[in-house]
Design a protein around this motif. Structure first.
Motif, PDB file in Angstrom:
ATOM      1  N   GLY A 186     -19.227   9.912  -6.259  1.00 24.75           N
ATOM      2  CA  GLY A 186     -18.015   9.137  -6.494  1.00 24.75           C
ATOM      3  C   GLY A 186     -17.072   9.818  -7.475  1.00 24.75           C
ATOM      4  O   GLY A 186     -15.865   9.565  -7.463  1.00 24.75           O
ATOM      5  N   SER A 193     -13.538  11.941  -6.203  1.00 26.72           N
ATOM      6  CA  SER A 193     -12.880  10.972  -5.344  1.00 26.72           C
ATOM      7  C   SER A 193     -11.683  11.576  -4.641  1.00 26.72           C
ATOM      8  O   SER A 193     -11.178  11.009  -3.690  1.00 26.72           O
ATOM      9  CB  SER A 193     -12.425   9.787  -6.184  1.00 26.72           C
ATOM     10  OG  SER A 193     -11.576  10.289  -7.192  1.00 26.72           O
ATOM     11  N   LYS A 244      -8.971  11.658  -6.130  1.00 28.02           N
ATOM     12  CA  LYS A 244      -7.818  11.015  -6.786  1.00 28.02           C
ATOM     13  C   LYS A 244      -7.397  11.865  -7.967  1.00 28.02           C
ATOM     14  O   LYS A 244      -8.107  11.943  -8.976  1.00 28.02           O
ATOM     15  CB  LYS A 244      -8.203   9.610  -7.298  1.00 28.02           C
ATOM     16  CG  LYS A 244      -8.361   8.607  -6.170  1.00 28.02           C
ATOM     17  CD  LYS A 244      -8.718   7.268  -6.763  1.00 28.02           C
ATOM     18  CE  LYS A 244      -8.965   6.267  -5.650  1.00 28.02           C
ATOM     19  NZ  LYS A 244      -9.815   5.155  -6.123  1.00 28.02           N
ATOM     20  N   VAL A 245      -6.240  12.489  -7.847  1.00 29.44           N
ATOM     21  CA  VAL A 245      -5.787  13.390  -8.902  1.00 29.44           C
ATOM     22  C   VAL A 245      -5.600  12.636 -10.204  1.00 29.44           C
ATOM     23  O   VAL A 245      -5.812  13.158 -11.289  1.00 29.44           O
ATOM     24  CB  VAL A 245      -4.474  14.059  -8.475  1.00 29.44           C
ATOM     25  CG1 VAL A 245      -4.037  15.101  -9.485  1.00 29.44           C
ATOM     26  CG2 VAL A 245      -4.659  14.688  -7.113  1.00 29.44           C
ATOM     27  N   GLN A 246      -5.236  11.379 -10.066  1.00 33.47           N
ATOM     28  CA  GLN A 246      -4.976  10.597 -11.292  1.00 33.47           C
ATOM     29  C   GLN A 246      -6.232  10.430 -12.120  1.00 33.47           C
ATOM     30  O   GLN A 246      -6.214  10.533 -13.342  1.00 33.47           O
ATOM     31  CB  GLN A 246      -4.404   9.248 -10.900  1.00 33.47           C
ATOM     32  CG  GLN A 246      -2.986   9.423 -10.400  1.00 33.47           C
ATOM     33  CD  GLN A 246      -2.445   8.140  -9.842  1.00 33.47           C
ATOM     34  OE1 GLN A 246      -3.031   7.593  -8.929  1.00 33.47           O
ATOM     35  NE2 GLN A 246      -1.341   7.669 -10.413  1.00 33.47           N
ATOM     36  N   PHE A 295      -6.827  11.772 -15.792  1.00 38.00           N
ATOM     37  CA  PHE A 295      -7.263  10.880 -16.871  1.00 38.00           C
ATOM     38  C   PHE A 295      -8.445  11.495 -17.624  1.00 38.00           C
ATOM     39  O   PHE A 295      -8.462  11.558 -18.846  1.00 38.00           O
ATOM     40  CB  PHE A 295      -7.648   9.527 -16.281  1.00 38.00           C
ATOM     41  CG  PHE A 295      -8.221   8.589 -17.292  1.00 38.00           C
ATOM     42  CD1 PHE A 295      -7.399   8.079 -18.291  1.00 38.00           C
ATOM     43  CD2 PHE A 295      -9.551   8.213 -17.274  1.00 38.00           C
ATOM     44  CE1 PHE A 295      -7.903   7.204 -19.240  1.00 38.00           C
ATOM     45  CE2 PHE A 295     -10.060   7.362 -18.204  1.00 38.00           C
ATOM     46  CZ  PHE A 295      -9.234   6.846 -19.196  1.00 38.00           C
TER      47      PHE A 295
END
Lengths: 639, 105
Positions: free
Chosen positions: A609, A612, A614-616, A620
């Protein structure tokens, strides 16, 4: 003596093998046969020249045949222990060169006719050349390790040739069987070599065989279970030899090996590879004779005698002519072994050694002839079984004559070759060991009987219904038959004891008339019995078979050796030994690995997981990490 | 140099601006908003360049050049990003981050 050209003898077949093997799709069958034959012809001419040069010109110094060695160090272990590659020229190796060359050449010529139209024609000649190369290497080996290397090469070539008809399951099974059984024996051989190397510090034949050398003088230095370690080494080496020479209990591969093409049987299972075991014992003969007063040699004699008797009894009841010949070979090999076993060393005492080599020589000729003759018959009637043959003498006069000559030779009838060599063996046995002599005489009678059983069965008796008329084989096949027949006639007149003896000095061998008379009369009895039983169509043979009842059944089933082996391997080894080990391997060893793998997979499932996409989230984490690092730097680093 | 304002105030301002940009980049759900946040980060660093140049090395102009360079790159990058976003919109009729999760495992 200049021996530099002798290296060419094995190298020519190797070159032929490489040529035919690499270009086997490109070379036409018509050409490849010639290439194989010409290569072998060159080797054979060189071998014969070498024999001439050695025996008649340069070999003798002061009445003793010298040993010539030309070698280079190939692997160094210690000061004395190194593996060399080279050639060793002495009476037996030169004699073997001649045998291998002549038989191999004849088989090559014969194969051109026999294999005509076969798909793998070129491949077949490539394999034959590979085998011949390996056999030459084995014969010329200078030390135990070199002989072992070529020993294995011979084994693998034999595997390739026996399994030549690889679409037939039985041929594949036979090839595997031959390979595996001899491999078991070779395990003993290898251990023996290592023991020798460890306790004597050398692999070299010359050093080992020197009667004044340390290997022979110090045999008593270390003992194991009441025997000298050197004796153990010799016995283990003999196990290797017994495996190749199809002695009990390693004989089971030889009858099955008849699945290969007939020329292969003639070359490998009559004249060359199967005598490698005899050759090995002869090579190390001084060691066998001197160490522990010949304890190992006695074992050799008994194994030879028992194998010889056993095989002769089985040969009587086989119905496949090639199998009869296979058991006959085993029986004759037993003869050679027992002759070595009862031999002495000096002068006339060494008659057994001489007789063994003589018999090896003559047997190679007539047994190859028998096999090739059988091949010719099989070629004509397309069957291996006696029941499909009969009355062929009208159709195949040349095969008939040559087969008869070979059968007379193996039955020990004068003046054919087999008579002289077999007589010498019986003389040697009579002088040293009465029991073995009686076995030998009995086997001589059996030999005559079973050979003439198949001879009459094939060429006389009632004519069978043939699909199409059998006709004489082409000249390419009958020419080798005639050459070998000639050799089987004149081979016995070679004064062998002048050339090949244990102490290399030569002696006068005389015919021992009473013993010869006994042997010949026993042989004649065998022939006459065969005549009575099989010449005319009658039911005598069946009656006798019935009279013997269970014993007949036993022999025709080869004393259940195969079944015993299968029982031991399947029921005991596989069930009791291999199965627990396999369980341990599967459950414990593989299990450990599987657990590690599964845990890794599980962990990765849990943490995947994080990736993901998800670049964000990544940003972060990155920024968070940077901030934490910054805080650490500011508050902990700078104090 | 601005009279009465030290370098600290301005650096504080740019730091706040920078972290507003970072926060936006991390939390926004819309690609355009993320792009705007990136612009904020870049602008904060541009201001930093200029200010540090002015306050610490008043006699050279390197920081100014770098800032102009950054502005040019940012413009190009914005053009690129917008074109990507437009293409994405044509593909999936959305400019939301949650709809672009094709690269997931």
């Amino acid at each position: 003596m200049n021996i530099s050209y002798i290296i060419l003898i094995p190298m020519i077949p190797l070159a032929v093998f490489l040529l035919l093997g690499i270009f086997n799709q490109k070379i036409k069958p018509s050409i490849s046969g010639y290439v194989g034959v010409l290569g072998l012809l060159a080797s054979a001419i060189l071998s014969l020249y070498a024999a001439y040069q050695y025996f008649f010109i340069d070999g003798k110094v002061d009445g003793v045949y010298q040993t010539f060695v030309d070698k280079t160090v190939w692997m160094n272990f210690t000061e004395t222990l190194h593996i060399d590659m080279g050639i060793l020229i002495d009476p037996i190796s030169v004699m073997m060169l001649v045998v291998v060359s002549v038989v191999s050449l004849m088989v090559h010529v014969y194969s051109r006719g026999y294999m005509k139209g076969d798909d793998g024609y070129t491949k077949f000649f490539a394999f034959l050349s590979l085998f011949t190369f390996s056999m030459y290497g084995l014969v010329l080996a200078t030390n135990l390790f070199q002989i072992y290397i070529f020993w294995e090469l011979v084994g693998v070539s034999s595997y390739l040739l026996i399994g030549y008809y690889y679409t037939k399951p039985s041929a594949v099974a036979a090839a595997k069987k031959a390979f595996i059984v001899t491999r078991f024996a070779d395990l003993g051989f290898l251990i023996g070599i290592l023991i020798m190397g460890y306790y004597t510090g050398t692999f070299d034949f010359e050093t080992l065989n020197n009667p004044e050398g340390s290997a022979i003088l110090n045999w008593a230095s270390t003992s194991f279970m009441g025997l000298s370690v050197i004796t153990w080494g010799l016995l283990l080496i003999f196990i290797g030899g017994a495996g190749k020479s199809a002695m009990l209990p390693f004989h089971i591969w030889l009858p099955d090996a008849m699945e290969g093409p007939t020329p292969v049987s003639a070359l490998i299972h009559a004249a060359t590879m199967v005598v490698a075991g005899i050759y090995l014992v002869a090579r190390l003969f001084p060691m066998f004779y001197f160490v522990e007063n010949g304890f190992a040699l006695n074992i050799v004699a008994y194994v030879g005698a028992i194998s010889s008797l056993f095989a002769a009894i089985i040969a009587i009841t086989q119905t496949d002519i090639k199998r009869v010949l296979a058991f006959s070979t085993m029986s004759q090999l037993g003869y050679m072994m027992l002759a070595l076993g009862v031999s002495g060393y000096d002068g006339h005492e060494g008659i057994g050694y001489m007789a063994s080599m003589f018999h090896l020589f003559t047997h190679a000729m007539f047994k190859a002839l028998l096999f090739l003759g059988a091949g010719s018959v099989i070629h004509a009637v397309h069957s291996n079984y006696l029941k499909d043959m009969g009355g062929l003498r009208k159709y195949m006069p040349i095969t008939n004559m040559t087969f008869l000559i070979a059968a007379l030779a193996i039955a020990g009838m004068p003046p054919f070759a087999g008579f002289w060599s077999k007589d010498e063996i019986l003389v040697a046995a009579f002088e040293h060991h009465k029991l073995i002599y009686y076995i030998g005489v009995f086997v001589a009678g059996l030999t005559a009987f079973y050979m003439f059983r198949i001879y009459f069965g094939i060429f006389w008796g009632k004519e069978k219904e043939y699909e199409h008329k059998p006709k004489e084989s082409p000249l390419s096949m009958t020419f080798p038959l005639m050459v070998l027949a000639l050799l089987s006639v004149i081979g016995g007149f070679i004064p062998f004891s002048e050339f090949v003896t244990a102490d290399k000095s030569g002696f006068e061998a005389h015919l021992n008339y009473p013993l010869a008379a006994i042997a010949v009369s026993v042989g004649l009895v065998g022939i006459i019995l065969a005549w009575v039983f099989y010449k005319k169509e009658n039911n005598l043979a069946d009656k006798w078979a019935k009279a013997f009842g269970p014993f007949y059944k036993w022999t025709s089933d080869k004393f259940y050796f195969d079944e015993i082996y299968l029982f031991i391997t399947k029921k005991i080894l596989f069930k009791r030994v291999s199965a627990p080990i396999a369980w341990f391997d599967k459950k414990v060893v593989d299990g450990t690995m599987e657990v590690i793998g599964n845990k890794t997979v599980l962990t990765s499932k849990k943490i995947k997981g994080l990736q993901s996409g998800k670049v964000q989230d990544y940003a972060f984490a990155f920024v968070g990490g940077t901030v934490i690092l910054a805080l650490v730097f500011i508050y902990l680093w700078t104090n | 140099m601005i009279e009465g304002i030290s370098i600290y105030e301005i650096l504080t301002l740019t730091t706040i601006l920078f972290f507003i940009g970072v926060y936006g980049f991390i939390t926004r759900k819309n690609l355009i908003s993320i792009l705007i946040s990136v612009e904020l980060i870049l602008n904060a660093s541009v201001v930093n360049f200029v200010v540090i140049n002015k306050y610490l090395y008043p006699d050279i102009l390197q920081g100014v050049f770098v800032s102009i360079f950054i502005i040019a790159v940012a413009a190009a990058e914005t053009a690129l990003a917008v074109s990507i976003i437009i293409n994405l919109y044509r593909q999936i009729n959305s400019v939301e981050v949650k709809d672009t999760e094709v690269m997931k495992y």
